[in-house]
Motif scaffolding. Structure first.
Motif, short mmCIF file in Angstrom:
data_model
loop_
_atom_site.label_atom_id
_atom_site.label_comp_id
_atom_site.label_asym_id
_atom_site.label_seq_id
_atom_site.Cartn_x
_atom_site.Cartn_y
_atom_site.Cartn_z
N ASP A 25 0.83 -1.20 0.00
CA ASP A 25 0.00 0.00 0.00
C ASP A 25 0.87 1.26 0.00
O ASP A 25 0.60 2.22 -0.75
CB ASP A 25 -0.92 0.01 1.22
N ALA A 26 1.90 1.28 0.84
CA ALA A 26 2.78 2.44 0.92
C ALA A 26 3.52 2.66 -0.40
O ALA A 26 3.64 3.79 -0.88
CB ALA A 26 3.77 2.28 2.07
N ALA A 27 4.01 1.59 -0.98
CA ALA A 27 4.76 1.70 -2.23
C ALA A 27 3.88 2.21 -3.36
O ALA A 27 4.30 3.07 -4.15
CB ALA A 27 5.36 0.35 -2.60
N THR A 28 2.66 1.72 -3.44
CA THR A 28 1.75 2.17 -4.49
C THR A 28 1.50 3.67 -4.38
O THR A 28 1.55 4.39 -5.39
CB THR A 28 0.42 1.40 -4.41
N GLY A 29 1.23 4.15 -3.18
CA GLY A 29 0.99 5.57 -2.98
C GLY A 29 2.21 6.42 -3.30
O GLY A 29 2.10 7.46 -3.96
N ALA A 42 13.98 2.70 1.16
CA ALA A 42 14.04 3.21 2.54
C ALA A 42 12.84 4.08 2.85
O ALA A 42 12.26 4.01 3.95
CB ALA A 42 15.34 3.99 2.73
N ARG A 43 12.45 4.89 1.89
CA ARG A 43 11.28 5.76 2.09
C ARG A 43 10.00 4.93 2.19
O ARG A 43 9.10 5.25 2.96
CB ARG A 43 11.19 6.76 0.94
N ILE A 44 9.92 3.87 1.40
CA ILE A 44 8.75 2.98 1.47
C ILE A 44 8.67 2.32 2.84
O ILE A 44 7.59 2.22 3.43
CB ILE A 44 8.82 1.93 0.35
N ALA A 45 9.81 1.88 3.35
CA ALA A 45 9.83 1.25 4.67
C ALA A 45 9.33 2.20 5.74
O ALA A 45 8.53 1.83 6.61
CB ALA A 45 11.25 0.78 5.00
#
Length: 215
Positions: A25-29, A42-45
């Protein structure tokens, strides 16, 4: 002495799945907001609320993560997927069409396509992933179903791929593609069901044998 097992417990499996969903979900956004190239693992994490080690363990590269996103978004719900028995063309096509609508209207499916369209010129592998991991497995399952109907004698198909393209295209052209350009395009359930029904009737009129047509 009890047997020592290295299998993860149900709790740990559930937690791993929750973290995986949060990462996807975070990566898609972030891919949509900042672009594929402009988003680091790193930002996705950080956005997913997981450690870098946890993310890298599941997805060592952005390409692996995008592959997982596409696979997850195109996954057909329910046991057996599109494992439909031939013999009732109208019922089978209706089931196929409704599942296709459910896929295309999943939250962020439009976002996934927008990411691919925006980034494909620089990262053509994203388009290949979307095609090979996303659309093609579903397309192939529908084509195989129509081939099974052909073998059962309910349809006469010289080109199953063309018939599959026609059927899915009629649905997507109403349910999905306008969403790419019109932010307020949101047909209701009845309208989408009618689009499926009309696509079914069109394929039936074109390809069904006389024995398969309703009296």
């Amino acid at each position: 002495m009890g047997r020592v097992t290295t299998e993860p417990s149900a709790y740990h499996r559930r937690m791993a799945e929750q973290k995986r969903s949060a990462i996807i979900d975070a990566a898609t956004g972030l891919f949509l907001d900042s672009g594929y190239d402009g988003t680091s693992l790193a930002r996705i994490a950080e956005a997913a609320g997981v450690s870098r080690a946890t993310l890298f363990k599941q997805f060592p590269t952005k390409a692996a993560l995008f592959d997982a996103i596409v696979t997850e978004y195109w996954k057909v719900e329910g046991e057996g997927g599109l494992d439909l028995r031939p013999g009732d063309l109208r019922a089978g096509l209706t089931a196929v069409g409704r599942r296709y609508v459910a896929l295309l209207t999943r939250p962020r499916m439009v976002a996934l396509f927008r990411i691919v369209i925006a980034e494909a010129p620089r990262f053509p592998e994203l388009g290949q992933t979307q095609f090979k991991r996303g659309k093609m497995p579903y397309f192939t399952s529908v084509r195989r179903y129509l081939e099974a109907e052909h073998e059962a004698g309910t349809v006469r198909l010289d080109d199953p791929e063309l018939a599959t393209t026609q059927f899915l295209g009629m649905i997507a052209d109403y349910v999905f593609w306008p969403r790419m350009l019109l932010v307020d395009w949101s047909p209701d359930e009845a309208s989408m069901a009618r689009a499926v029904d009309e696509a079914v009737l069109t394929i039936e009129a074109r390809y069904a044998t006389s024995s398969a047509r309703p009296a």
